[in-house]
Design a protein around this motif. Sequence first.
Motif, mmCIF file in Angstrom:
data_model
loop_
_atom_site.group_PDB
_atom_site.id
_atom_site.type_symbol
_atom_site.label_atom_id
_atom_site.label_comp_id
_atom_site.label_asym_id
_atom_site.label_seq_id
_atom_site.Cartn_x
_atom_site.Cartn_y
_atom_site.Cartn_z
ATOM 1 N N ASP A 135 1.383 10.492 -3.978
ATOM 2 C CA ASP A 135 0.365 10.894 -2.691
ATOM 3 C C ASP A 135 1.284 10.875 -1.476
ATOM 4 O O ASP A 135 1.263 9.937 -0.860
ATOM 5 N N ARG B 218 -0.797 10.191 1.520
ATOM 6 C CA ARG B 218 -1.341 8.776 1.750
ATOM 7 C C ARG B 218 -0.060 7.827 2.042
ATOM 8 O O ARG B 218 -0.174 6.829 2.812
ATOM 9 N N ALA C 270 0.798 4.247 -2.872
ATOM 10 C CA ALA C 270 0.690 5.638 -2.746
ATOM 11 C C ALA C 270 2.091 6.354 -3.273
ATOM 12 O O ALA C 270 1.884 7.644 -3.873
ATOM 13 N N ASP D 243 0.841 -1.266 -0.055
ATOM 14 C CA ASP D 243 -0.265 -0.099 0.099
ATOM 15 C C ASP D 243 0.909 1.291 -0.124
ATOM 16 O O ASP D 243 0.681 2.329 -0.696
#
Length: 151
Positions: A33, A36, A28, A24
């Motif tokens: 991002d 994130r 991101a 994850d």
Amino acid sequence: VVLLSLIPAAPALAASPTERVVMDYLAAWNMHDASRAAGQLAYDVQYVEPGTGRMLAGRDATRVAVSANFMNAAPDAIWMLRGHHLVDGDKLAFEWEFSGTNTGIWPNGTAPSGKHVVLHGMSIFRVVDGKIVYQADYFDSVEAMKSYNTM
């Protein structure tokens, strides 16, 4: 062959919690991002800064010094795994390739070169309670200096 068709297929192995968190985090980064990506870090994360070996402490310091700066230096960057990653409980390591066009200032203050950059390296993570508590990145510093346009 007939007998083999009667054996039920083994269920696909689910990714471990450590793998899910790190993948994850990688996703991101590839969505550019920084917030994130920082969300995958523990508040008290320890990050070994590549190039200097300096230890950064805390989510905010890591987000500003690493994620936001690298995403600024190469806004179209992609961070990809090379080969298979290794997992041992709460630890994960992988080799990677970071590539993008250097249109922004590098974290070390070097002006943009406008060149396409490709860096190869390795990262080591430790995940506790669903958050990255430790990350160390290592890469070829000669390759990086060429990308920084200093060689």
